[in-house]
Each structure stands twice: as C-alpha cells, then as structure tokens.
Write an enzyme that holds these catalytic residues in place. Structure first.
Site, PDB file in Angstrom:
ATOM      1  N   SER A   1      40.362  76.453  62.405  1.00 63.66           N
ATOM      2  CA  SER A   1      39.323  76.352  63.431  1.00 63.66           C
ATOM      3  C   SER A   1      38.104  75.622  62.908  1.00 63.66           C
ATOM      4  O   SER A   1      37.781  75.701  61.717  1.00 63.66           O
ATOM      5  CB  SER A   1      38.911  77.768  63.848  1.00 63.66           C
ATOM      6  OG  SER A   1      37.772  77.730  64.667  1.00 63.66           O
TER       7      SER A   1
ATOM      8  N   TYR B   1      35.533  85.840  62.034  1.00 64.73           N
ATOM      9  CA  TYR B   1      36.635  85.035  62.573  1.00 64.73           C
ATOM     10  C   TYR B   1      36.822  83.759  61.754  1.00 64.73           C
ATOM     11  O   TYR B   1      37.928  83.448  61.276  1.00 64.73           O
ATOM     12  CB  TYR B   1      36.370  84.692  64.049  1.00 64.73           C
ATOM     13  CG  TYR B   1      37.302  83.625  64.550  1.00 64.73           C
ATOM     14  CD1 TYR B   1      38.646  83.909  64.740  1.00 64.73           C
ATOM     15  CD2 TYR B   1      36.854  82.319  64.766  1.00 64.73           C
ATOM     16  CE1 TYR B   1      39.520  82.919  65.147  1.00 64.73           C
ATOM     17  CE2 TYR B   1      37.723  81.336  65.172  1.00 64.73           C
ATOM     18  CZ  TYR B   1      39.057  81.635  65.356  1.00 64.73           C
ATOM     19  OH  TYR B   1      39.921  80.648  65.744  1.00 64.73           O
TER      20      TYR B   1
ATOM     21  N   LYS C   1      39.917  82.427  59.072  1.00 68.66           N
ATOM     22  CA  LYS C   1      40.633  81.153  59.198  1.00 68.66           C
ATOM     23  C   LYS C   1      40.538  80.353  57.903  1.00 68.66           C
ATOM     24  O   LYS C   1      41.513  79.716  57.481  1.00 68.66           O
ATOM     25  CB  LYS C   1      40.084  80.356  60.385  1.00 68.66           C
ATOM     26  CG  LYS C   1      40.493  80.934  61.731  1.00 68.66           C
ATOM     27  CD  LYS C   1      42.004  80.855  61.902  1.00 68.66           C
ATOM     28  CE  LYS C   1      42.511  81.510  63.152  1.00 68.66           C
ATOM     29  NZ  LYS C   1      43.985  81.432  63.288  1.00 68.66           N
TER      30      LYS C   1
HETATM   31  C1  WQD Z   1      30.607  76.114  74.153  1.00 72.70           C
HETATM   32  C2  WQD Z   1      29.152  75.777  74.428  1.00 72.70           C
HETATM   33  C3  WQD Z   1      27.714  77.685  74.294  1.00 72.70           C
HETATM   34  C4  WQD Z   1      29.217  79.872  77.720  1.00 72.70           C
HETATM   35  C5  WQD Z   1      33.984  79.021  70.186  1.00 72.70           C
HETATM   36  C6  WQD Z   1      34.220  79.526  68.810  1.00 72.70           C
HETATM   37  C7  WQD Z   1      35.050  78.562  68.049  1.00 72.70           C
HETATM   38  C8  WQD Z   1      36.322  78.253  68.814  1.00 72.70           C
HETATM   39  C9  WQD Z   1      36.015  77.802  70.192  1.00 72.70           C
HETATM   40  C10 WQD Z   1      38.255  79.567  68.355  1.00 72.70           C
HETATM   41  C11 WQD Z   1      28.181  76.489  73.486  1.00 72.70           C
HETATM   42  C12 WQD Z   1      27.737  77.126  75.689  1.00 72.70           C
HETATM   43  C13 WQD Z   1      29.029  78.946  76.716  1.00 72.70           C
HETATM   44  C14 WQD Z   1      28.273  79.958  78.781  1.00 72.70           C
HETATM   45  C15 WQD Z   1      26.998  78.202  77.757  1.00 72.70           C
HETATM   46  N1  WQD Z   1      37.138  79.409  68.933  1.00 72.70           N
HETATM   47  N2  WQD Z   1      27.919  78.128  76.734  1.00 72.70           N
HETATM   48  N3  WQD Z   1      27.215  79.101  78.752  1.00 72.70           N
HETATM   49  O1  WQD Z   1      31.007  78.728  70.790  1.00 72.70           O
HETATM   50  O2  WQD Z   1      31.484  76.238  70.787  1.00 72.70           O
HETATM   51  O3  WQD Z   1      33.228  77.813  70.106  1.00 72.70           O
HETATM   52  O4  WQD Z   1      35.198  78.761  70.830  1.00 72.70           O
HETATM   53  O5  WQD Z   1      38.724  78.917  67.468  1.00 72.70           O
HETATM   54  O6  WQD Z   1      35.324  79.114  66.843  1.00 72.70           O
HETATM   55  O7  WQD Z   1      32.964  79.702  68.167  1.00 72.70           O
HETATM   56  O8  WQD Z   1      32.662  77.704  72.463  1.00 72.70           O
HETATM   57  O9  WQD Z   1      33.108  77.836  74.866  1.00 72.70           O
HETATM   58  O10 WQD Z   1      31.830  79.723  73.760  1.00 72.70           O
HETATM   59  O11 WQD Z   1      30.720  77.527  74.053  1.00 72.70           O
HETATM   60  O12 WQD Z   1      25.994  77.470  77.766  1.00 72.70           O
HETATM   61  O13 WQD Z   1      28.386  80.760  79.711  1.00 72.70           O
HETATM   62  O14 WQD Z   1      28.843  76.279  75.753  1.00 72.70           O
HETATM   63  O15 WQD Z   1      26.431  78.140  73.953  1.00 72.70           O
HETATM   64  O16 WQD Z   1      27.111  75.621  73.243  1.00 72.70           O
HETATM   65  P1  WQD Z   1      31.960  77.630  71.004  1.00 72.70           P
HETATM   66  P2  WQD Z   1      32.148  78.274  73.834  1.00 72.70           P
END
Ligand code: WQD
Length: 322
Positions: free
Chosen positions: A119, A143, A147
């Site tokens: 990841s 997490y 990984k």
């Molecule tokens: C994306 C962007 C949020 C929800 C995570 C894990 C990573 C991987 C993928 C597994 C961010 C923003 C989100 C919302 C928002 N997982 N957001 N409003 O955090 O980049 O990655 O998932 O391997 O390890 O950390 O993904 O989809 O949560 O967020 O503004 O309601 O969208 O702050 O900038 P993230 P995400």
C-alpha cells in the site's frame, strides 16, 4: 497448475480472479468471507479459512498440493486505517500473522512466486508529493506498518529459501471493472460521496486550505481494473525474471484533488454535489501521487483508465444500481 488468490472474494481480489479466469487459468480462492462475496468469483474453488487462524497452515498446505499451485496473489488482510489505530493488535495478528502462515505454507509446498498487496500507506506522510519506491517508507499507522512488514517478510523469504515476490503498493483504488464487482464498502472518498448523495446529505471535504492548486488534498486514483491487470503483469514478470524481490507503485502518476473528484461525480451523476467543507482529517498528507516509472519500465504496465472511467464505472456498480 493453478494460482491461489487469498482474499479473492473481496473487491480487488475478485477483479484479479476474473482476469485470471478470462485468460484460462485455474484459480483457488482462500477467503474467510468476512468481506468476501461468493457470487464474485465464478467457478473458482473456495477454501474458507481465516489465514491467521490455527487451522490455516494445514488447509493451505492441502490446497497447494491438491490444486498444484504454482503462484500466489495475497490480498487477504484488514485494510481500514482508522480501525488499525484503534485496534493495532488485531492488525498485527491478522495481517502479519496471516502472511506468516501463508509464507510458511508456500515454503513447505514449494511455491516460489508471490504477488503481495502492499500500500501507499507504507509511505506515511512523505516530504514530497510524488513518491518513489526507493524513497523513505515511514508508515504513520499500524495498517501501513503491517504492509511494510509484509514486504520485509517476502524479502526475508527470498533470502532464506528463494521466494520471488513482487510487492505492489496500491494508491487510491476505485471504480469497477464489471458492474457486479463494485466496492461494497463505504470507506473511501467515492463510495462515501455516493452514499451521501443517496441519502440526500452533502458530501464532506476534509480541508480546503492545503498548499495544493485548489486547496483540497490530492491523491492518485487508480482504476481497479488497471490495478488488477498489474497483478497479471507481475505474475508474468515473476515467471520470466530471476530478481528475488521488488516493490512497485501502482498508480497513474497523475493527482486529482477532492474537489476535482467531486466535479467528476457531478458530471457523471448529474446530481448537483454541493459539498460541506470541514477541517483537515488527522493524518492526511496534502498530496500523495505515485512515481510510476519503475512499474512502467520493469513490468511494461501503465494505467489506461482515467478519473472519468473510475467515477463512471463506480456509479454504474454502486449498491442499489443493479
Ligand atoms: C481520499 C481523500 C480525504 C472522505 C486510504 C488509506 C490508504 C489506502 C486508500 C488501503 C483524502 C478526502 C475522504 C470524505 C474527503 N487504503 N475525503 N471526504 O486516506 O487517501 O487513503 O485509502 O490501502 O492506505 O489511507 O483515501 O478515500 O479515505 O480519502 O474529503 O468524506 O478524500 O481526506 O484527502 P486515503 P480516502
């Protein structure tokens, strides 16, 4: 000969199972069905077991022998960052313990090729927006730590008994390769926004004061179908290449901001998405984008689908649409 896919009934795993089946390979799925959906895996044989359980080594050993397994793709893991912070022991037990059981069974059964789901969380909060595999890997939650440890375990197995492993560091995976294989979890931005729209709530933007072009956070969204294809490219690479251990970013190399994703959702759905801006979410890096030169140059893989394809396919496959 067959390919064993752990977590094959899950969202990403089922895409790899389908692509393997399409090219005529026999597939054995090992899944505890905690998030898996049996309908997703066609005619694949299923061994239902939790990889981290005491029952796993014997069941893996007999599956490897019975199905003449020649390679493994290892998805089965817990993958929620927040949950990993709240329940770290569970993550170490499931993700590291499960990988240990799998590697032992592969060694005992003489299976020498592995594609491991790693990841971008292994990078933590990097100092640069675009990250390379040879840069620092300093995960900031359990997490991501599990990984990174998984990658180390595959490298150690390479040194000890000759395992050859391709570790794929996924960026932000979304979309659906087929309408029946959509992401059923509401854990990431696009499914969360779809759920908000379905309930008539405003989607939330976590922070619009980042040092990014529009102030919202930037990520590298990669289509799950492209990601699945990267696993087949990695399997082919392990077939042809003698390198014992490698790590590859799997992204597009192109960043999209939260506001850009919302604009694409508005364009695809026709729903007027008026977001509510809140403060930054703890632990979020401002920007995280893959340098994709290694996977392009070594595996010959590049993403073919863009943000529009991701949002349109996710919308088509959303819960309740079918
Ligand atoms: C994306 C962007 C949020 C929800 C995570 C894990 C990573 C991987 C993928 C597994 C961010 C923003 C989100 C919302 C928002 N997982 N957001 N409003 O955090 O980049 O990655 O998932 O391997 O390890 O950390 O993904 O989809 O949560 O967020 O503004 O309601 O969208 O702050 O900038 P993230 P995400």
């Amino acid at each position: 000969m067959s390919v064993l896919v752990t977590g094959g009934a899950g969202y990403i795993g089922s895409h790899v199972v389908r692509l393997l089946q399409e090219r005529g390979e026999q597939v054995v799925v090992v899944d505890d069905m905690s998030n898996g959906v049996a309908d997703r895996i066609g005619g694949a044989t299923v061994v239902e077991v939790d990889l981290a359980s005491d029952a796993a080594p014997a069941l893996l050993g007999s599956a490897i022998a019975a199905h003449d397994v020649s390679a493994v793709v290892h998805f089965a893991a817990r993958k929620q960052v927040g949950e990993s912070v709240a329940k770290p022991a569970r993550y170490w037990h499931q993700n590291v313990g499960g990988t240990a059981n799998l590697l032992q069974a592969m060694e005992d059964g003489g299976v020498g090729k592995l594609v491991f789901s790693s990841s971008a969380a292994t990078y933590g909060a990097p100092a640069t927006a675009v990250v390379r595999e040879d840069g620092p890997a300093e995960p900031i939650n359990p997490y991501g730590q599990t990984k990174l440890v998984g990658e180390w375990m595959t490298r150690a197995a390479g040194r000890a008994w000759g395992l050859r492993a391709a570790n794929l560091r996924y960026f932000n995976v979304a979309g659906a390769g087929w309408p029946d294989l959509g992401d059923t979890a509401v854990m990431n931005l696009i499914p969360i926004v779809f759920a908000a729209l379905a309930e008539g709530r405003a989607p939330v933007v976590f922070g619009d004061d980042y040092d990014t072009p529009d102030g919202s956070a930037v990520r590298d969204y990669v289509h799950v179908h492209d990601l699945a294809a990267a696993h087949l490219a990695a399997l082919d690479h392990l077939e042809a290449d003698e390198r014992p251990f490698d790590v590859f970013n799997v992204g597009t190399g192109v960043g999209a901001s939260v506001l850009q994703v919302l604009a694409e959702i508005r364009a695809v759905t026709g729903v007027d998405v008026e977001p509510e801006v809140r403060g930054r979410r703890a632990g979020d890096p401002p920007q995280l984008v893959a340098d994709v030169s290694r996977i392009r140059d070594t595996l010959g893989w590049s993403a073919r689908r863009d943000l529009h394809d991701i949002v349109a396919s996710a919308w088509e496959a959303r819960p309740g649409a079918r």
